[in-house]
Design an enzyme around this catalytic site. Structure first.
Site, mmCIF file in Angstrom:
data_model
loop_
_atom_site.group_PDB
_atom_site.id
_atom_site.type_symbol
_atom_site.label_atom_id
_atom_site.label_comp_id
_atom_site.label_asym_id
_atom_site.label_seq_id
_atom_site.Cartn_x
_atom_site.Cartn_y
_atom_site.Cartn_z
ATOM 1 N N SER A 139 4.578 -5.749 7.011
ATOM 2 C CA SER A 139 2.679 -4.928 7.136
ATOM 3 C C SER A 139 2.519 -5.415 8.086
ATOM 4 C CB SER A 139 2.133 -5.491 5.611
ATOM 5 O OG SER A 139 1.179 -4.724 5.638
ATOM 6 N N TYR A 152 -0.414 -10.991 -0.832
ATOM 7 C CA TYR A 152 0.499 -9.909 -0.695
ATOM 8 C C TYR A 152 0.395 -10.184 0.934
ATOM 9 C CZ TYR A 152 1.364 -5.303 1.197
ATOM 10 O OH TYR A 152 2.079 -4.326 2.089
HETATM 11 P P1 NAP Z 1 4.030 3.784 -2.678
HETATM 12 O O1 NAP Z 1 3.883 4.936 -2.771
HETATM 13 O O2 NAP Z 1 3.355 2.917 -4.048
HETATM 14 O O3 NAP Z 1 5.587 3.045 -3.282
HETATM 15 C C1 NAP Z 1 6.588 1.762 -3.737
HETATM 16 C C2 NAP Z 1 8.069 2.010 -4.403
HETATM 17 O O4 NAP Z 1 8.004 1.122 -4.978
HETATM 18 C C3 NAP Z 1 7.812 3.571 -5.191
HETATM 19 O O5 NAP Z 1 8.882 4.065 -4.567
HETATM 20 C C4 NAP Z 1 8.254 2.734 -6.230
HETATM 21 O O6 NAP Z 1 8.696 3.459 -7.339
HETATM 22 C C5 NAP Z 1 8.775 1.141 -5.969
HETATM 23 N N1 NAP Z 1 8.394 0.337 -6.626
HETATM 24 C C6 NAP Z 1 7.312 -0.094 -7.565
HETATM 25 N N2 NAP Z 1 7.362 -1.424 -7.856
HETATM 26 C C7 NAP Z 1 8.964 -1.695 -7.723
HETATM 27 C C8 NAP Z 1 9.844 -2.355 -8.793
HETATM 28 N N3 NAP Z 1 9.020 -3.531 -9.841
HETATM 29 N N4 NAP Z 1 11.406 -2.184 -9.377
HETATM 30 C C9 NAP Z 1 11.900 -1.185 -7.856
HETATM 31 N N5 NAP Z 1 10.894 -0.649 -7.066
HETATM 32 C C10 NAP Z 1 9.432 -1.229 -7.120
HETATM 33 O O7 NAP Z 1 4.200 2.646 -1.868
HETATM 34 P P2 NAP Z 1 3.995 2.790 -0.133
HETATM 35 O O8 NAP Z 1 3.048 2.124 0.026
HETATM 36 O O9 NAP Z 1 5.198 3.413 0.335
HETATM 37 O O10 NAP Z 1 4.946 1.185 -0.036
HETATM 38 C C11 NAP Z 1 6.159 0.799 0.075
HETATM 39 C C12 NAP Z 1 6.298 -0.074 1.165
HETATM 40 O O11 NAP Z 1 6.163 -0.125 2.363
HETATM 41 C C13 NAP Z 1 5.984 -1.392 0.627
HETATM 42 O O12 NAP Z 1 6.923 -2.803 0.943
HETATM 43 C C14 NAP Z 1 4.211 -2.330 0.981
HETATM 44 O O13 NAP Z 1 4.316 -2.897 0.800
HETATM 45 C C15 NAP Z 1 4.690 -1.592 2.619
HETATM 46 N N6 NAP Z 1 3.375 -1.423 3.059
HETATM 47 C C16 NAP Z 1 2.634 0.032 2.884
HETATM 48 C C17 NAP Z 1 2.088 -0.084 3.156
HETATM 49 C C18 NAP Z 1 0.789 1.266 2.499
HETATM 50 O O14 NAP Z 1 -0.752 1.301 3.797
HETATM 51 N N7 NAP Z 1 0.849 2.128 1.814
HETATM 52 C C19 NAP Z 1 0.685 -1.188 4.274
HETATM 53 C C20 NAP Z 1 1.693 -1.959 4.882
HETATM 54 C C21 NAP Z 1 3.524 -1.804 4.291
HETATM 55 P P3 NAP Z 1 8.599 3.306 -9.012
HETATM 56 O O15 NAP Z 1 7.475 3.539 -9.831
HETATM 57 O O16 NAP Z 1 9.514 4.173 -9.330
HETATM 58 O O17 NAP Z 1 9.567 1.555 -8.915
#
Ligand code: NAP
Length: 261
Positions: A139, A152
Site C-alpha cells: 500500500s 496497518y
Molecule cells: P477487499 O475488497 O476487502 O478484499 C479483501 C479480500 O481478502 C477478499 O477477497 C476477502 O475475501 C479476502 N480476505 C479477507 N480476510 C481473509 C482471510 N482471513 N483469509 C482469506 N482471505 C481473506 O479489499 P481490497 O482493497 O481488494 O484488498 C486487497 C489488498 O489490497 C489488501 O492487502 C489491502 O490491504 C490492499 N490495499 C487496498 C487498498 C484500498 O484502498 N482498497 C489500498 C492499498 C492496499 P473473504 O471475505 O471471502 O475471505
C-alpha cells in the site's frame, strides 16, 4: 499467458477479484483463494464461461493455521503454478492506541504472517524451477506515518521491505517479484472495517479496474515497485536514492560526533 497458472489470495472481491478477471482475460488459468466459497465459485464460473480458462477454488481463512497450510501445500505440490498474487489483506479502522488489539493481531496474521509464508514457499519452488512471478500487494501507506491506523501502515511497510529483499535474493534466478502500492481504491476494504467509502475524497479514490490494469502494466514493464497514481516517477526515484544515500553511514564503529561529549 495461456501457460500461466496464477494463485490469487483474497480473490473473492476488490483487487484480488479484479486480478482474477484481468489475468483470465489474458488467458491465464487461476486458483482463487478466500474464505467465501460461494463468491469464489460464482466468479470462477463466470471466468470459465467468459474466457474459457481453467479456474479452481480453494476456500481458506488465511488467519487459520490449517487453512494456511492447505494453501501452502498447493503452492508446493501443484507444479503448474507460475504466479502468486499475494493480495489478501484487511485493515482495522482508527488509531492504534485506541484499537482492539485482538483485531490488530488478526490483521497482522493476515497481512504479514500468511503473506510471508506463501511468498517464502513460492520463492522456493519458483527458484528451483528458475521461473515464476510473485506479486505482493502492499500500500502507499507503507510510505506514510501521517495517517490513522499505524499497525496497518507498518504491516504494509513490512510487505514493501520483504519484497525488495526477496528481489535481491532472487536476482538472476528467473523469478520476478513486484510490490504493488495502491492508494485509496474502490473496494470493500473500508466497509469491512466499518467505514463508508463515501467519506473518502473522490479525487484520491481510484477505480479498481484502473488500479489492477496499471499494476499489470508495471509488472509487464519489469518494475519492482509500482505506485499506480504517481505521474512523475522521478519523485519515487529521488525518494529511493535518498534511502540508498544513507546506507554507507548507518552502521559504523563509532557514534556520530553529536553524541560524543
Ligand atoms: P477487499 O475488497 O476487502 O478484499 C479483501 C479480500 O481478502 C477478499 O477477497 C476477502 O475475501 C479476502 N480476505 C479477507 N480476510 C481473509 C482471510 N482471513 N483469509 C482469506 N482471505 C481473506 O479489499 P481490497 O482493497 O481488494 O484488498 C486487497 C489488498 O489490497 C489488501 O492487502 C489491502 O490491504 C490492499 N490495499 C487496498 C487498498 C484500498 O484502498 N482498497 C489500498 C492499498 C492496499 P473473504 O471475505 O471471502 O475471505
Amino acid at each position: 499467458m495461456s501457460h500461466q497458472l496464477a494463485l490469487i489470495t483474497g480473490a473473492s472481491s476488490g483487487i484480488g477479484a479484479t486480478y482474477a478477471k484481468q489475468l483470465a482475460a489474458r488467458g491465464a488459468n487461476l486458483i482463487l483463494v478466500a474464505r467465501d466459497a460461494a463468491r469464489l465459485n460464482a466468479l470462477a464460473q463466470s471466468l470459465r464461461d467468459e474466457h474459457g480458462v481453467e479456474v479452481n477454488v480453494l476456500a481458506a481463512d488465511l488467519t487459520h493455521h490449517a487453512d494456511l497450510q492447505k494453501v501452502d501445500r498447493e503452492i508446493h505440490e501443484n507444479t503448474r503454478i507460475t504466479m502468486l498474487v499475494n493480495n489478501a489483506g484487511m485493515t482495522v479502522e482508527g488509531e492504534f492506541i485506541e484499537g482492539d488489539i485482538a483485531q490488530i493481531q488478526t490483521m497482522l496474521t493476515l497481512n504479514i504472517t500468511a503473506l510471508t509464508q506463501l511468498a517464502h514457499s513460492a520463492a522456493q519452488v519458483f527458484r528451483a524451477r528458475r521461473s515464476g512471478t510473485i506479486v505482493n500487494i502492499a500500500s502507499v501507506l507503507a510510505l506514510v506515518s501521517e495517517s490513522a491506523n499505524s499497525a496497518y501502515n507498518a504491516s504494509k511497510a513490512y510487505v514493501l521491505s520483504l519484497t525488495r529483499n526477496m528481489n535481491r535474493e532472487l536476482v538472476d534466478s528467473g523469478v520476478r517479484v513486484q510490490a504493488v502500492l495502491p492508494g485509496l481504491t474502490r473496494t470493500e476494504i473500508f466497509e469491512r472495517a466499518g467505514k463508508s467509502i463515501n467519506d473518502l475524497p473522490a479525487e484520491m479514490l481510484m477505480e479498481v479496474d484502473d488500479l489492477v490494469s496499471a499494476a499489470l502494466s508495471g509488472l509487464d514493464a519489469g518494475e519492482l515497485v509500482t505506485i499506480p497514481s504517481v505521474e512523475d516517477i522521478s519523485l519515487w526515484q529521488r525518494y529511493d536514492e535518498a534511502r540508498i544515500a544513507i546506507l554507507p553511514y548507518i552502521s559504523l564503529n563509532k557514534p556520530a560526533s553529536r553524541y560524543l561529549s
